[in-house]
Design a protein around this motif. Structure first.
Motif, PDB file in Angstrom:
ATOM      1  N   ASP A  33       8.781  37.477  40.231  1.00  0.00           N
ATOM      2  CA  ASP A  33       8.751  38.675  41.054  1.00  0.00           C
ATOM      3  C   ASP A  33       9.086  39.871  40.163  1.00  0.00           C
ATOM      4  O   ASP A  33       9.924  39.772  39.267  1.00  0.00           O
ATOM      5  N   THR A  34       8.446  40.991  40.394  1.00  0.00           N
ATOM      6  CA  THR A  34       8.710  42.162  39.548  1.00  0.00           C
ATOM      7  C   THR A  34      10.171  42.603  39.619  1.00  0.00           C
ATOM      8  O   THR A  34      10.686  43.179  38.671  1.00  0.00           O
ATOM      9  N   ILE A  37      12.558  41.442  36.757  1.00  0.00           N
ATOM     10  CA  ILE A  37      12.429  41.974  35.403  1.00  0.00           C
ATOM     11  C   ILE A  37      13.282  43.233  35.325  1.00  0.00           C
ATOM     12  O   ILE A  37      12.974  44.244  35.943  1.00  0.00           O
ATOM     13  N   ILE A  67       3.312  41.002  30.696  1.00  0.00           N
ATOM     14  CA  ILE A  67       3.603  40.979  32.134  1.00  0.00           C
ATOM     15  C   ILE A  67       4.216  42.299  32.541  1.00  0.00           C
ATOM     16  O   ILE A  67       5.136  42.759  31.937  1.00  0.00           O
TER      17      ILE A  67
END
Length: 67
Positions: A33-34, A37, A67
């Motif tokens: 999931d973003t 990060i 990514i």
């Protein structure tokens, strides 16, 4: 100082077209999931049943992908 030039992202990148399809041999995936990060690091991956995962989770990555 030079001005920024406005360009279309698609003119400079190649989007990975690889998706999980019906022939995929695993029933679970690791989903990034973003929100996982932060500070340029991956803090966690979620183990998710493939049949419960959203379509965005079905993109495959390979070595060298950004990514």
């Amino acid at each position: 100082m030079k001005e920024w030039k406005k360009v279309k992202l698609g003119e400079y990148i190649i989007t990975n077209p690889n998706n999980i399809n019906k022939d995929y041999s695993f029933s679970t995936i690791f989903y990034l999931d973003t929100g996982s990060i932060t500070s340029n690091q991956i803090s966690e991956l979620q183990l998710m049943p493939l049949d419960k995962s959203p379509s965005r989770a079905k993109r495959l990555v390979k070595d060298g992908d950004i990514i």
